[in-house]
Scaffold this motif. Structure first.
Motif, PDB file in Angstrom:
ATOM      1  N   GLN A  62       0.811  -0.954  -0.001  1.00 46.55           N
ATOM      2  CA  GLN A  62      -0.108  -0.138   0.040  1.00 46.55           C
ATOM      3  C   GLN A  62       0.829   1.409   0.086  1.00 46.55           C
ATOM      4  OE1 GLN A  62      -2.973   0.450   2.999  1.00 46.55           O
ATOM      5  NE2 GLN A  62      -3.862   2.170   2.259  1.00 46.55           N
ATOM      6  N   ALA A  63       1.770   1.338   0.647  1.00 43.64           N
ATOM      7  CA  ALA A  63       2.804   2.520   1.070  1.00 43.64           C
ATOM      8  C   ALA A  63       3.449   2.633  -0.393  1.00 43.64           C
ATOM      9  CB  ALA A  63       3.658   2.360   2.028  1.00 43.64           C
ATOM     10  N   LEU A  64       4.016   1.699  -1.057  1.00 45.66           N
ATOM     11  CA  LEU A  64       4.482   1.972  -2.473  1.00 45.66           C
ATOM     12  C   LEU A  64       3.426   2.377  -3.440  1.00 45.66           C
ATOM     13  CD1 LEU A  64       6.874   1.642  -4.281  1.00 45.66           C
ATOM     14  CD2 LEU A  64       6.208  -0.898  -4.777  1.00 45.66           C
ATOM     15  N   TRP A  65       2.021   1.797  -3.400  1.00 47.81           N
ATOM     16  CA  TRP A  65       1.181   2.208  -4.330  1.00 47.81           C
ATOM     17  C   TRP A  65       0.824   3.867  -4.268  1.00 47.81           C
ATOM     18  CZ3 TRP A  65      -1.081   1.607  -8.604  1.00 47.81           C
ATOM     19  CH2 TRP A  65      -2.378   1.904  -9.004  1.00 47.81           C
ATOM     20  N   VAL A  66       0.643   4.261  -2.891  1.00 50.15           N
ATOM     21  CA  VAL A  66       0.344   5.655  -2.663  1.00 50.15           C
ATOM     22  C   VAL A  66       1.425   6.511  -3.048  1.00 50.15           C
ATOM     23  CG1 VAL A  66      -0.130   7.178  -0.912  1.00 50.15           C
ATOM     24  CG2 VAL A  66      -1.323   4.894  -0.660  1.00 50.15           C
ATOM     25  N   SER A  67       2.747   6.087  -2.747  1.00 51.95           N
ATOM     26  CA  SER A  67       3.827   6.800  -3.265  1.00 51.95           C
ATOM     27  C   SER A  67       3.974   7.039  -4.607  1.00 51.95           C
ATOM     28  CB  SER A  67       5.131   6.251  -2.752  1.00 51.95           C
ATOM     29  OG  SER A  67       6.099   6.582  -3.135  1.00 51.95           O
ATOM     30  N   LYS A  68       3.775   5.957  -5.546  1.00 53.41           N
ATOM     31  CA  LYS A  68       4.064   6.176  -6.717  1.00 53.41           C
ATOM     32  C   LYS A  68       2.733   6.933  -7.822  1.00 53.41           C
ATOM     33  CE  LYS A  68       7.703   3.755  -7.495  1.00 53.41           C
ATOM     34  NZ  LYS A  68       8.781   4.331  -7.962  1.00 53.41           N
ATOM     35  N   LEU A  69       1.529   6.856  -7.089  1.00 51.42           N
ATOM     36  CA  LEU A  69       0.497   7.702  -7.532  1.00 51.42           C
ATOM     37  C   LEU A  69       0.614   9.156  -7.080  1.00 51.42           C
ATOM     38  CD1 LEU A  69      -2.870   5.526  -7.313  1.00 51.42           C
ATOM     39  CD2 LEU A  69      -1.527   6.193  -9.099  1.00 51.42           C
ATOM     40  N   GLU A  70       1.381   9.323  -5.893  1.00 52.83           N
ATOM     41  CA  GLU A  70       1.520  10.771  -5.578  1.00 52.83           C
ATOM     42  C   GLU A  70       2.445  11.297  -6.778  1.00 52.83           C
ATOM     43  OE1 GLU A  70       2.531  10.523  -1.657  1.00 52.83           O
ATOM     44  OE2 GLU A  70       0.375  10.630  -0.986  1.00 52.83           O
ATOM     45  N   GLN A  71       3.740  10.576  -7.061  1.00 48.97           N
ATOM     46  CA  GLN A  71       4.751  10.925  -8.011  1.00 48.97           C
ATOM     47  C   GLN A  71       4.017  11.082  -9.494  1.00 48.97           C
ATOM     48  OE1 GLN A  71       7.628   8.001  -7.733  1.00 48.97           O
ATOM     49  NE2 GLN A  71       8.331   8.712  -5.828  1.00 48.97           N
ATOM     50  N   VAL A  72       3.125  10.063  -9.899  1.00 45.34           N
ATOM     51  CA  VAL A  72       2.833  10.042 -11.316  1.00 45.34           C
ATOM     52  C   VAL A  72       1.349  10.575 -11.498  1.00 45.34           C
ATOM     53  CG1 VAL A  72       2.365   8.443 -13.155  1.00 45.34           C
ATOM     54  CG2 VAL A  72       4.349   8.071 -11.710  1.00 45.34           C
ATOM     55  N   ARG A  73       0.558  10.309 -10.846  1.00 45.15           N
ATOM     56  CA  ARG A  73      -0.819  10.570 -10.955  1.00 45.15           C
ATOM     57  C   ARG A  73      -1.277  12.123 -10.720  1.00 45.15           C
ATOM     58  NH1 ARG A  73      -4.773  12.472 -11.880  1.00 45.15           N
ATOM     59  NH2 ARG A  73      -6.971  11.844 -12.302  1.00 45.15           N
ATOM     60  N   THR A  74      -0.770  12.606  -9.421  1.00 44.55           N
ATOM     61  CA  THR A  74      -1.143  13.712  -8.806  1.00 44.55           C
ATOM     62  C   THR A  74      -0.613  14.996  -9.721  1.00 44.55           C
ATOM     63  OG1 THR A  74      -0.776  13.100  -6.602  1.00 44.55           O
ATOM     64  CG2 THR A  74      -0.833  15.250  -6.923  1.00 44.55           C
ATOM     65  N   PRO A  75       0.449  14.838 -10.405  1.00 42.22           N
ATOM     66  CA  PRO A  75       1.049  15.809 -11.358  1.00 42.22           C
ATOM     67  C   PRO A  75      -0.011  16.112 -12.450  1.00 42.22           C
ATOM     68  CG  PRO A  75       2.881  14.571 -10.763  1.00 42.22           C
ATOM     69  CD  PRO A  75       1.497  14.080 -10.139  1.00 42.22           C
ATOM     70  N   LEU A  76      -0.723  15.105 -12.831  1.00 40.07           N
ATOM     71  CA  LEU A  76      -1.520  15.078 -14.185  1.00 40.07           C
ATOM     72  C   LEU A  76      -2.769  16.071 -14.178  1.00 40.07           C
ATOM     73  CD1 LEU A  76      -1.463  11.282 -15.138  1.00 40.07           C
ATOM     74  CD2 LEU A  76       0.073  13.274 -16.134  1.00 40.07           C
ATOM     75  N   GLY A  77      -3.094  16.327 -12.760  1.00 46.17           N
ATOM     76  CA  GLY A  77      -4.142  17.164 -12.620  1.00 46.17           C
ATOM     77  C   GLY A  77      -5.433  16.562 -12.733  1.00 46.17           C
ATOM     78  N   ALA A  78      -6.549  17.101 -12.594  1.00 43.22           N
ATOM     79  CA  ALA A  78      -7.984  16.603 -12.630  1.00 43.22           C
ATOM     80  C   ALA A  78      -8.181  15.869 -14.115  1.00 43.22           C
ATOM     81  CB  ALA A  78      -9.101  17.723 -12.491  1.00 43.22           C
TER      82      ALA A  78
END
Length: 137
Positions: A62-78
């Motif tokens: 779970q911690a790796l999943w959250v970390s990777k999405l914060e790195q990859v998905r968050t910057p993409l925006g809505a």
């Protein structure tokens, strides 16, 4: 006669090849995929891990999943748009046990990156479709 041919063409186009010819109810797999994507879209990455299938949870901490999405998905925006573009029904995938699988691809436009491709892999488990994979291109 033309009506019969049109109906037959429509019927044949709804059939999916996966080792044997069979009809699959698309709504049963699309709904879990899109509701899971909405959780990811809302930034609730830990919740998306909790809602994923057991195979996913066993193989991605779970911690790796959250970390990777914060790195990859968050910057993409809505998400500004998302449209399904392909669907594959499989009974086997390399490195995975045989079963019922569906791979869905969506063309997704994000605020900060247009024309991305999201791939969601689902596995049928206990008569329910569960997400076991997610990839953004």
């Amino acid at each position: 006669m033309k009506n019969i041919i049109v109906v037959l063409c429509l019927f044949i186009s709804t059939l999916t090849w996966s080792q044997t010819l069979r009809v699959v109810d698309v709504s049963t797999e699309i709904a879990p995929a899109t509701s899971w994507l909405e959780v990811v879209d809302s930034g609730k990455y830990a919740n998306s891990w909790q809602q994923a299938g057991a195979f996913f949870q066993k193989n991605v901490p779970q911690a790796l999943w959250v970390s990777k999405l914060e790195q990859v998905r968050t910057p993409l925006g809505a998400v500004t748009s998302r449209e399904g573009i392909s669907r594959q029904v499989l009974t086997s995938i390399p490195q995975l046990p045989d079963g019922d699988y569906v791979i869905l691809e969506f063309q997704t436009d994000f605020e900060n990156k247009a024309q991305s491709i999201e791939t969601v892999t689902l596995k049928k488990s206990a008569e329910q479709w569960q997400v076991i994979g997610y990839f953004i291109q």
